[in-house]
Design an enzyme around this catalytic site. Structure first.
Site, mmCIF file in Angstrom:
data_model
loop_
_atom_site.group_PDB
_atom_site.id
_atom_site.type_symbol
_atom_site.label_atom_id
_atom_site.label_comp_id
_atom_site.label_asym_id
_atom_site.label_seq_id
_atom_site.Cartn_x
_atom_site.Cartn_y
_atom_site.Cartn_z
ATOM 1 N N ARG A 12 26.424 -5.905 -28.380
ATOM 2 C CA ARG A 12 26.269 -7.042 -29.330
ATOM 3 C C ARG A 12 25.418 -8.210 -28.679
ATOM 4 N NH1 ARG A 12 27.127 -12.557 -29.797
ATOM 5 N NH2 ARG A 12 29.083 -12.296 -28.647
ATOM 6 N N ASP A 13 26.125 -8.936 -27.782
ATOM 7 C CA ASP A 13 25.498 -10.272 -27.085
ATOM 8 C C ASP A 13 24.266 -9.753 -26.176
ATOM 9 O OD1 ASP A 13 25.274 -12.744 -26.357
ATOM 10 O OD2 ASP A 13 27.164 -12.760 -25.338
ATOM 11 N N HIS A 209 34.812 -15.686 -22.415
ATOM 12 C CA HIS A 209 33.599 -15.243 -22.381
ATOM 13 C C HIS A 209 32.460 -16.300 -21.601
ATOM 14 C CE1 HIS A 209 30.033 -13.173 -24.643
ATOM 15 N NE2 HIS A 209 29.678 -14.338 -24.356
ATOM 16 N N HIS A 211 28.833 -16.745 -18.981
ATOM 17 C CA HIS A 211 27.675 -16.585 -18.760
ATOM 18 C C HIS A 211 27.225 -16.831 -17.259
ATOM 19 C CE1 HIS A 211 25.624 -15.863 -22.877
ATOM 20 N NE2 HIS A 211 26.879 -15.882 -23.048
ATOM 21 N N CYS A 242 22.566 -16.606 -25.865
ATOM 22 C CA CYS A 242 22.635 -16.975 -27.330
ATOM 23 C C CYS A 242 21.342 -17.498 -27.993
ATOM 24 C CB CYS A 242 23.344 -18.139 -27.557
ATOM 25 S SG CYS A 242 23.524 -18.936 -29.209
ATOM 26 N N ASN A 251 25.008 -12.790 -19.719
ATOM 27 C CA ASN A 251 26.766 -13.060 -19.429
ATOM 28 C C ASN A 251 26.824 -12.376 -17.846
ATOM 29 O OD1 ASN A 251 27.792 -12.640 -22.351
ATOM 30 N ND2 ASN A 251 25.919 -11.717 -22.355
#
Length: 309
Positions: A12-13, A209, A211, A242, A251
């Site tokens: 996803r990310d 979460h 980065h 993002c 990440n």
């Protein structure tokens, strides 16, 4: 022995942050290979309009596929109530809604101010509560830009604590803290985790979460662990960022995170040697896409032995 839950967010990310679209079969191979390596949870995609993120257009198919893998928790991101409806219809087991602590970022990311997002949280919580207990998804709110914003700059910690409590009051099962922009430092992580836990309850904040934008991802993860965090998001090869937070790079690297945890004596349940081989699926499907990580380059040290149950 400490058990740390790893949530892989790369499908996803990671994939939402690059312009190319990974073929569906390659995504399935990636998810299956990580699950076979012992990764217990994978965020397989997000239910956003395909016109905005064509990389995520096949999320429903991926949920159906991943649910067929025994023992795997299947997670998705939802930007709003409509996305949550699609996630529930697809049979998602976990849903995460991003709630940006920077209102400017919230308007850019989901086109809603704080009051409107809290309304979405209430509506989604009601939708979740209406589902049969056996198929009811876990609903988490990710407090995005909790440590700073590339648009607004510093984010007031008092507001983060207040909005975390508001999200729980609106019906979220728990909140997570997200360093969307890579601004966090270990002292800040420890302080904010402690403050939010004190406000919402220790059992309502389990996830970070993070980065690695400025190289502090693993240091911040360790700071979180010292404050009782038990779930860490990570992305294979450090893919991610993002699209609506300029300069927010990838990440923390799943491979490096698991090596650190296992070397420390924590248990992850992930076979690191198997995991290191999964990168080949990404390099084959997305040739030339930059991947990161020190452990994949250096290899495992001589005599390294993983923790076993």
């Amino acid at each position: 022995m400490t058990r740390i839950h790893i949530s892989e967010v790369g499908p996803r990310d990671g994939l939402q942050s690059i312009s190319r679209v990974m073929p569906l079969e390659a995504k399935k191979a990636w998810i299956a290979a990580e699950a076979a390596a012992g990764v217990p949870e994978i965020e397989v995609g997000s239910f956003v309009p395909p016109s905005l993120l064509p990389q995520m257009a096949d999320t429903a198919e991926l949920v159906a596929f991943a649910k067929g893998i025994e023992g795997l928790a299947v997670a998705v991101l939802v930007p709003n109530f409509k996305g949550a409806e699609r996630a529930v219809a697809a049979g998602s087991q976990k849903m995460s809604l991003p709630f940006s602590m920077s209102e400017t970022h919230s308007l850019k990311n989901v086109r809603k101010d704080h009051v409107a997002v809290l309304g979405e949280i209430r509506a989604i919580a009601e939708l979740v509560a209406a589902q049969p207990p056996s198929t009811r998804p876990h609903f988490e709110v990710g407090l995005a830009t909790a440590f700073g914003c590339t648009i607004e700059g510093p984010v007031d910690e008092d507001n983060v604590v207040r909005l975390a409590a508001a999200a729980i009051e609106a019906g979220a099962a728990e909140v997570g803290l997200s360093d969307t922009t890579g601004y966090a430092n270990p002292a800040q992580v420890k302080r904010l985790v402690r403050r939010v836990k004190a406000e919402v309850g220790a059992d309502r904040l389990n996830t970070l979460h993070l980065h690695n934008t400025r190289g502090l991802g693993l240091a911040n993860a360790l700071a979180g662990l010292e404050e009782g965090i038990t779930t860490l998001d990570a992305s294979l090869g450090g893919l991610g960022g993002c699209p609506f937070a300029p300069g927010a790079s990838g990440n923390i690297v799943t491979e490096d995170l698991i090596f650190m945890l296992e070397a420390m004596g924590c248990q992850t349940g992930v076979d690191l040697e198997k995991l290191l081989k999964v990168r080949g699926i990404i390099t084959d499907a997305l040739p030339g896409e930059p991947l990161y990580g020190f452990t994949p380059d250096a290899g495992l040290p001589l005599g390294f032995a993983q923790v076993t149950a």
